[in-house]
Write an enzyme that holds these catalytic residues in place. Structure first.
Site, PDB file in Angstrom:
ATOM      1  N   ASP A 132      -3.745  -3.481 -18.830  1.00  0.00           N
ATOM      2  CA  ASP A 132      -2.330  -3.126 -18.789  1.00  0.00           C
ATOM      3  C   ASP A 132      -2.199  -1.746 -18.158  1.00  0.00           C
ATOM      4  OD1 ASP A 132       0.333  -2.642 -19.120  1.00  0.00           O
ATOM      5  OD2 ASP A 132       0.368  -2.967 -21.293  1.00  0.00           O
TER       6      ASP A 132
ATOM      7  N   TYR B 154      15.251   0.364 -10.483  1.00  0.00           N
ATOM      8  CA  TYR B 154      14.184  -0.217  -9.664  1.00  0.00           C
ATOM      9  C   TYR B 154      14.042   0.545  -8.351  1.00  0.00           C
ATOM     10  CZ  TYR B 154      11.621  -3.483  -6.722  1.00  0.00           C
ATOM     11  OH  TYR B 154      10.707  -4.044  -5.863  1.00  0.00           O
TER      12      TYR B 154
ATOM     13  N   LYS C 200      10.788   2.685  -6.601  1.00  0.00           N
ATOM     14  CA  LYS C 200      10.228   2.419  -5.278  1.00  0.00           C
ATOM     15  C   LYS C 200      10.423   3.609  -4.328  1.00  0.00           C
ATOM     16  CE  LYS C 200       8.386  -1.557  -6.074  1.00  0.00           C
ATOM     17  NZ  LYS C 200       6.919  -1.731  -6.007  1.00  0.00           N
TER      18      LYS C 200
ATOM     19  N   VAL D  41      11.122 -11.670  -0.818  1.00  0.00           N
ATOM     20  CA  VAL D  41       9.887 -12.454  -0.842  1.00  0.00           C
ATOM     21  C   VAL D  41       9.985 -13.448  -1.992  1.00  0.00           C
ATOM     22  CG1 VAL D  41       7.374 -12.404  -0.932  1.00  0.00           C
ATOM     23  CG2 VAL D  41       8.635 -10.411  -0.065  1.00  0.00           C
TER      24      VAL D  41
END
Length: 251
Positions: A59, A152, A156, A185
């Site tokens: 993890d 998010y 990034k 994707v």
């Protein structure tokens, strides 16, 4: 014998990258949380290709576990020339003010802290060998933001900055750093994000998204360039997507 580490290897881009690297003759250290999927992948790779495959259920959100793993596996890390940081996820599409902190924390711990922690422990071995390649799986969300993607996107953007800074810090070491930034994707990524396969399938309805194979081929191409060539960034959209949220859907 060439060795590569691939994180997030139990599914999606990480899994496909492992297969493509094995086909290119790389022996592999595969890392993911789901051990049973890693076991199946190891069998598949070693039966199809003449390479070695080591698997570890780890993890990456837990820094102490990452540190302990690296210390216990020094003999394996000494062989490594490529690190593919593919593990990452998104949770939810809520606007920031409506988000759950638990979702935000998971994204930060996986996408940023996990990636940076593993990289920190692998770099000394690449430096010792005076060569190597680190590939970070970023996103177009690391260049452009959109409503419902605030947290998010922030993770990034961090990976984009980390890749840029790391490349500068490692100047002269012979170590290359590449940031791969895909658009849409079709993997289980959206299923994890939305919590439903039905909702995930709707994201890609009536359009042709990228596949995990499309991205793994880009990763493989980048690391197979001559040692004096560094592909710094690669932004990859499907033809049916011109920008985040701007998608052509066939009627």
């Amino acid at each position: 014998m060439k060795w590569a580490i691939v994180t997030g290897a139990s599914a999606g881009i990480g899994l496909q990258t492992a297969l493509d690297l094995a086909e290119k003759g790389y022996s592999l250290i595969l890392i993911a949380r789901r051990k049973e999927k890693l076991v199946n992948l190891k069998i598949q790779i070693e039966s199809a290709f003449k390479v070695k495959c080591l698997i570890f259920s780890l993890d990456l959100q837990n820094f102490e576990k990452v540190k302990s793993w690296a210390q216990k596996n020094k003999k394996h890390l000494e062989k490594v020339s490529v690190l593919i940081n593919s593990a990452g996820l998104a949770k939810g599409f809520d606007k920031y003010q409506d988000s759950q902190w638990s979702d935000i924390e998971v994204m930060i711990d996986t996408n940023i802290k996990g990636l940076m922690a593993l990289t920190l422990w692998v770099i000394p071995y690449l430096q010792k060998n005076k060569n190597g390649h680190i590939v970070n799986l970023g996103s177009v969300a690391g260049r452009w933001v959109y409503p419902g993607g605030t947290s998010y996107c922030a993770t990034k953007f961090a990976i984009r900055a980390f890749s840029e800074g790391l490349r500068q810090d490692l100047l002269g070491s012979g170590i290359r750093v590449t940031n791969i930034e895909p658009g849409m994707v079709h993997t289980e990524f959206s299923e994890v994000r939305l919590g439903s396969k039905k909702l995930s399938d709707k994201v890609y309805e009536n359009m042709t998204p990228l596949s995990a194979k499309d991205i793994s081929e880009a990763i493989t191409w980048a690391i197979e360039r001559p040692a004096h060539v560094n592909i710094q960034e690669m932004v990859i959209y499907p033809t049916d997507q011109a920008h985040i949220g701007l998608v052509y859907r066939k009627k």
